[in-house]
Write an enzyme that holds these catalytic residues in place. Structure first.
Site, PDB file in Angstrom:
ATOM      1  CB  ALA A  37      -0.939   0.008   1.198  1.00 32.20           C
ATOM      2  CB  SER A  38       4.318   2.038   0.622  1.00 28.94           C
ATOM      3  OG  SER A  38       5.040   1.043  -0.077  1.00 28.94           O
ATOM      4  N   GLY A  40       1.735   3.115  -5.948  1.00 27.35           N
ATOM      5  CA  GLY A  40       0.865   2.696  -7.041  1.00 27.35           C
ATOM      6  C   GLY A  40      -0.580   2.478  -6.670  1.00 27.35           C
ATOM      7  CB  ILE A  41      -3.156   0.098  -7.966  1.00 25.86           C
ATOM      8  CG1 ILE A  41      -2.493  -1.268  -7.785  1.00 25.86           C
ATOM      9  CG2 ILE A  41      -3.023   0.584  -9.400  1.00 25.86           C
ATOM     10  CD1 ILE A  41      -3.158  -2.368  -8.595  1.00 25.86           C
ATOM     11  N   GLY A  42      -1.809   0.244  -4.845  1.00 24.03           N
ATOM     12  CA  GLY A  42      -1.984  -0.098  -3.444  1.00 24.03           C
ATOM     13  C   GLY A  42      -2.284   1.133  -2.608  1.00 24.03           C
ATOM     14  CG  ASP A  88      10.498  -8.643   2.716  1.00 28.30           C
ATOM     15  OD1 ASP A  88       9.957  -8.934   1.627  1.00 28.30           O
ATOM     16  OD2 ASP A  88      11.731  -8.689   2.903  1.00 28.30           O
ATOM     17  CG  LEU A  89       3.905  -9.867   0.982  1.00 25.32           C
ATOM     18  CD1 LEU A  89       3.182  -9.067  -0.072  1.00 25.32           C
ATOM     19  CD2 LEU A  89       3.018 -10.975   1.522  1.00 25.32           C
ATOM     20  CB  THR A 136       7.399 -11.328  -3.903  1.00 26.65           C
ATOM     21  OG1 THR A 136       8.783 -11.389  -3.544  1.00 26.65           O
ATOM     22  CG2 THR A 136       6.815  -9.986  -3.484  1.00 26.65           C
ATOM     23  CE1 TYR A 191      12.577 -16.484 -13.006  1.00 29.99           C
ATOM     24  CE2 TYR A 191      14.040 -15.023 -14.232  1.00 29.99           C
ATOM     25  CZ  TYR A 191      13.029 -15.206 -13.303  1.00 29.99           C
ATOM     26  OH  TYR A 191      12.472 -14.118 -12.674  1.00 29.99           O
TER      27      TYR A 191
END
Length: 318
Positions: A37-38, A40-42, A88-89, A136, A191
């Site tokens: 939430a810190s 952009g769209i968050g 921190d996800l 994440t 990858y």
């Protein structure tokens, strides 16, 4: 965004803003956790939910930035109920600490918005040894949801239904050919940064679908849905020079602004039209179609079990 202004069944379109899709909705008495939430769209999601009376807990990686965002929202809306907590996800220990701290606060939880994400990063492993985008975007949110679910169940008893919202992406349709590379999650060979992003976003949809199935089976008054916020010019694109260049070239015609980008999240989290709807995927504040892989119930169950095993087997897991 004038190219995509046609309204869907909900009465909203790609051009609708978060304020427009929540106009007239009173969220007083509700509590929401919004990850990432810190920026952009968050940030816009947190601001608009607070504007509608929701008590918002911003789960943020950078507390300095989180406090600044909190102060900015409070200045614009002195009545806002808003807090910031560190999360921190990419770290399972951080997820566990956040959940423990939130539960200890005694707050109810009506809405969980799993919004935070990273995109198209070079190959890296998280602190727990999991490919960073999957760690994440999916694993962290999966564990967070699991740890907060009991609080949501208690809150939902005899009150407004709980809502779990996974912010996915249209990119879920462009994962690796096998969908989820169960046997090669941490394999650097083969990858591809965008395919790995697609894999993590496919995991977001599969997680929401399987969670919805289980909650419905248990007759719990909590819905779980996923969504595509739209193409938005945010710092999510910072790892891709090509995408950054395209945004600059055609952005004003096809890219949403942040106010429009947060609309579908706020719609799914608050709008009465979504009451009782679960296991669905939304785009432009309307129900949308997913890929065939995202509708694969067997794949969803396999991912569910795989993720729990991954979490339990992490060497840094505490």
């Amino acid at each position: 965004m004038w190219l995509f202004s046609r309204k869907g069944a909900s009465g909203f379109s790609a051009s609708s803003t978060a304020e427009e899709v929540t106009q007239g909705i009173d969220g007083t008495g509700l509590t929401a956790v919004v990850t990432g939430a810190s920026s952009g769209i968050g940030t816009e999601t947190a601001r608009v939910l607070a504007l509608r009376g929701v008590h918002v807990v911003m789960a943020v990686k950078n507390m300095t930035t989180g406090r600044e965002v909190k102060e900015t929202i409070a200045k614009r809306n002195p009545n806002a109920k808003i807090d910031a907590m560190e999360l921190d996800l990419s770290s399972l220990a951080s997820v566990r600490k956040f959940a423990a701290d939130f539960i200890s606060s005694g707050l109810p939880l009506n809405i969980l918005i799993n919004n935070a994400g990273i995109m198209a990063t070079p190959f890296m492993l998280s602190k727990d040894g999991i490919e960073l985008q999957l760690a994440t975007n999916h694993v962290g949110h999966f564990l967070l949801t699991h740890l907060l679910l009991e609080t949501m169940k208690k809150t939902a008893q005899g009150r407004t239904e709980g809502r779990i919202v996974n912010v996915s992406s249209r990119r879920h349709k462009f994962s690796y050919p096998e969908g989820i590379r169960f046997n090669k999650i941490n394999d650097q060979s083969g990858y591809n940064s965008l395919s790995a992003y697609g894999q993590s976003k496919l995991a977001n949809v599969l997680h929401a679908n399987e969670l919805a199935r289980r909650l419905k089976e248990d007759e719990v008054a909590i819905t779980a849905n996923s969504l595509h916020p739209g193409a938005i010019a945010t710092n999510l694109f910072r790892h891709s020079n090509l995408i950054n260049g395209l945004v600059g070239l055609v952005g004003k015609y096809v890219i949403k602004n942040v106010e429009q980008g947060a609309a579908t999240t706020c719609y799914v989290a608050l709008h009465p039209q979504v009451t009782g709807k679960t296991g669905l995927y939304f785009a432009d504040s309307n129900v949308a179609e997913t890929s065939l892989q995202a509708n694969d119930n067997a794949l969803a169950r396999k991912l569910w079990d795989f993720t729990f095993t991954l979490i339990n087997n992490c060497p840094n897991n505490t």
